[in-house]
Design a protein around this motif. Structure first.
Motif, PDB file in Angstrom:
ATOM      1  N   PHE A  72       0.837  -1.197   0.000  1.00 49.59           N
ATOM      2  CA  PHE A  72       0.000   0.000   0.000  1.00 49.59           C
ATOM      3  C   PHE A  72       0.872   1.246   0.000  1.00 49.59           C
ATOM      4  O   PHE A  72       1.922   1.279   0.642  1.00 49.59           O
ATOM      5  CB  PHE A  72      -0.906   0.018   1.229  1.00 49.59           C
ATOM      6  CG  PHE A  72      -1.863  -1.148   1.297  1.00 49.59           C
ATOM      7  CD1 PHE A  72      -3.103  -1.082   0.685  1.00 49.59           C
ATOM      8  CD2 PHE A  72      -1.499  -2.312   1.957  1.00 49.59           C
ATOM      9  CE1 PHE A  72      -3.979  -2.145   0.737  1.00 49.59           C
ATOM     10  CE2 PHE A  72      -2.366  -3.388   2.015  1.00 49.59           C
ATOM     11  CZ  PHE A  72      -3.613  -3.310   1.401  1.00 49.59           C
ATOM     12  N   GLN A 142      -9.137   6.291  -0.011  1.00 46.29           N
ATOM     13  CA  GLN A 142      -8.166   5.593   0.828  1.00 46.29           C
ATOM     14  C   GLN A 142      -7.874   4.186   0.302  1.00 46.29           C
ATOM     15  O   GLN A 142      -8.788   3.430  -0.020  1.00 46.29           O
ATOM     16  CB  GLN A 142      -8.684   5.491   2.269  1.00 46.29           C
ATOM     17  CG  GLN A 142      -9.013   6.830   2.909  1.00 46.29           C
ATOM     18  CD  GLN A 142      -7.810   7.742   3.002  1.00 46.29           C
ATOM     19  OE1 GLN A 142      -6.738   7.326   3.446  1.00 46.29           O
ATOM     20  NE2 GLN A 142      -7.982   8.992   2.596  1.00 46.29           N
ATOM     21  N   GLU A 143      -6.592   3.857   0.247  1.00 49.88           N
ATOM     22  CA  GLU A 143      -6.197   2.503  -0.144  1.00 49.88           C
ATOM     23  C   GLU A 143      -6.504   1.491   0.958  1.00 49.88           C
ATOM     24  O   GLU A 143      -6.934   0.371   0.681  1.00 49.88           O
ATOM     25  CB  GLU A 143      -4.699   2.449  -0.456  1.00 49.88           C
ATOM     26  CG  GLU A 143      -4.238   3.301  -1.602  1.00 49.88           C
ATOM     27  CD  GLU A 143      -2.730   3.223  -1.741  1.00 49.88           C
ATOM     28  OE1 GLU A 143      -2.218   2.125  -2.044  1.00 49.88           O
ATOM     29  OE2 GLU A 143      -2.063   4.262  -1.523  1.00 49.88           O
ATOM     30  N   GLN A 169     -11.143   3.273  -1.481  1.00 51.14           N
ATOM     31  CA  GLN A 169     -11.184   3.076  -2.919  1.00 51.14           C
ATOM     32  C   GLN A 169     -11.791   1.705  -3.213  1.00 51.14           C
ATOM     33  O   GLN A 169     -11.802   0.829  -2.350  1.00 51.14           O
ATOM     34  CB  GLN A 169      -9.771   3.142  -3.500  1.00 51.14           C
ATOM     35  CG  GLN A 169      -9.054   4.452  -3.289  1.00 51.14           C
ATOM     36  CD  GLN A 169      -7.608   4.401  -3.732  1.00 51.14           C
ATOM     37  OE1 GLN A 169      -7.127   3.366  -4.224  1.00 51.14           O
ATOM     38  NE2 GLN A 169      -6.900   5.512  -3.572  1.00 51.14           N
ATOM     39  N   GLY A 172     -10.494  -1.533  -1.712  1.00 53.43           N
ATOM     40  CA  GLY A 172      -9.691  -1.059  -0.587  1.00 53.43           C
ATOM     41  C   GLY A 172      -9.901  -1.928   0.637  1.00 53.43           C
ATOM     42  O   GLY A 172     -10.941  -2.580   0.814  1.00 53.43           O
TER      43      GLY A 172
END
Length: 322
Positions: A72, A142-143, A169, A172
């Motif tokens: 990430f 957000q990842e 995302q 995610g």
């Protein structure tokens, strides 16, 4: 508690003409009182010897994170506290951690925290309330979001899980750990028996926790896919009940139930301190404290994720498998 929370939220969203006093999430905790408790805990950071529970849980959460075969760019550490999870990150898994917490001292940019300055990943700090995540971060931005021992203090857990999913995302990751319903059952039973004996009734003195069976349902209702939920325990031995209660206060984990709470009398506490070892004591004279930890993994749905086959497409009879 959680089922009533979900029903309350459903009524609020589905019935515009409902009683205005029932609208919005059900309030269980006094968030202002909890901030005061956590601020006091943050001010006593000369020695963080009481943080061994958080450190142990962060370590076990990191084991689960390392099992995920993905790298990430940025991770959002939601309700980060003083950074127990962030300090364990390695560049091979993430390049940056964004610490977000409602306690300003824990995420102050100029805060002198040795173990975070030694962390091999870049660290950014944001002062914000985890109950209002989407007021701070953009949807689909957000990842990965990680929460280590923070979500058990939010009033609207279903709503917070939905916000986490919205902030992620597609595809995610959400990885979380929170105290479960059997946490501190030894202390609960000792206090309850003592209060019944000395005061002739019961009142809540330990905040309610989420039951394990509710987490999978709440994660599914929030829209997560590929769910994994498991339960673990951290057991700690204390010299007596008083040492345990001192540690809970120093951790910022004191009772924060909303509304008036009748204080226990001195003789009730004395009786509880005698009941505790009688019911649960160890052979060496110490008393155990059990912290039940619920670990959860969920992914925001995406077309690229593995999908179940359509019903009826299986080629091997179930009887042969069994």
């Amino acid at each position: 508690m959680l089922r009533s929370l979900v029903r309350r939220a459903a009524i609020s969203s589905a019935s515009p003409s409902a009683n205005p006093h029932t609208l919005g999430p059900f309030q269980v905790f006094d968030r202002n009182a909890k901030r005061i408790q956590k601020n006091r805990a943050a001010l006593k950071e000369g020695s963080r010897t009481v943080d061994y529970v958080r450190e142990e849980v962060a370590d076990r959460l990191m084991e689960r994170f390392l099992d995920i075969k993905r790298t990430f760019g940025t991770i959002l550490d939601l309700g980060s506290g003083s950074g127990h999870f962030t300090k364990l990150l390695e560049p091979e898994k993430a390049q940056k951690s964004v610490m977000m917490d409602s306690i300003r001292r824990w995420v102050a940019p100029a805060r002198n925290v040795t173990h975070l300055y030694l962390a091999p990943v870049q660290v950014e700090r944001i002062h914000a309330d985890e109950e209002n995540l989407l007021q701070t971060v953009e949807p689909n931005s957000q990842e990965a979001i990680v929460s280590c021992l923070s979500l058990h203090w939010v009033n609207d857990l279903p709503g917070t899980l939905i916000q986490i999913r919205e902030a992620l995302q597609p595809d995610g990751l959400f990885l979380g750990a929170m105290f479960g319903g059997d946490t501190l059952f030894e202390l609960r039973t000792a206090l309850q028996l003592a209060e019944i004996e000395r005061e002739g009734g019961l009142s809540p003195h330990i905040s309610p926790m989420t039951q394990t069976r509710d987490i999978s349902n709440l994660m599914g209702r929030a829209g997560f896919s590929l769910l994994t939920v498991d339960v673990d325990e951290v057991k700690v031995a204390y010299p007596d009940m008083w040492a345990l209660m001192d540690d809970l206060r120093a951790m910022g984990e004191g009772n924060a139930l909303l509304g008036h709470r009748r204080a226990l009398r001195r003789d009730t506490l004395a009786a509880a301190s005698a009941i505790y070892p009688a019911l649960h004591g160890n052979e060496d004279g110490s008393v155990p404290a059990t912290f039940q930890i619920i670990y959860m993994i969920g992914w925001k749905p995406a077309p690229s994720q593995p999908q179940p086959l359509e019903r009826g497409t299986g080629k091997v009879p179930l009887g042969e498998v069994l």
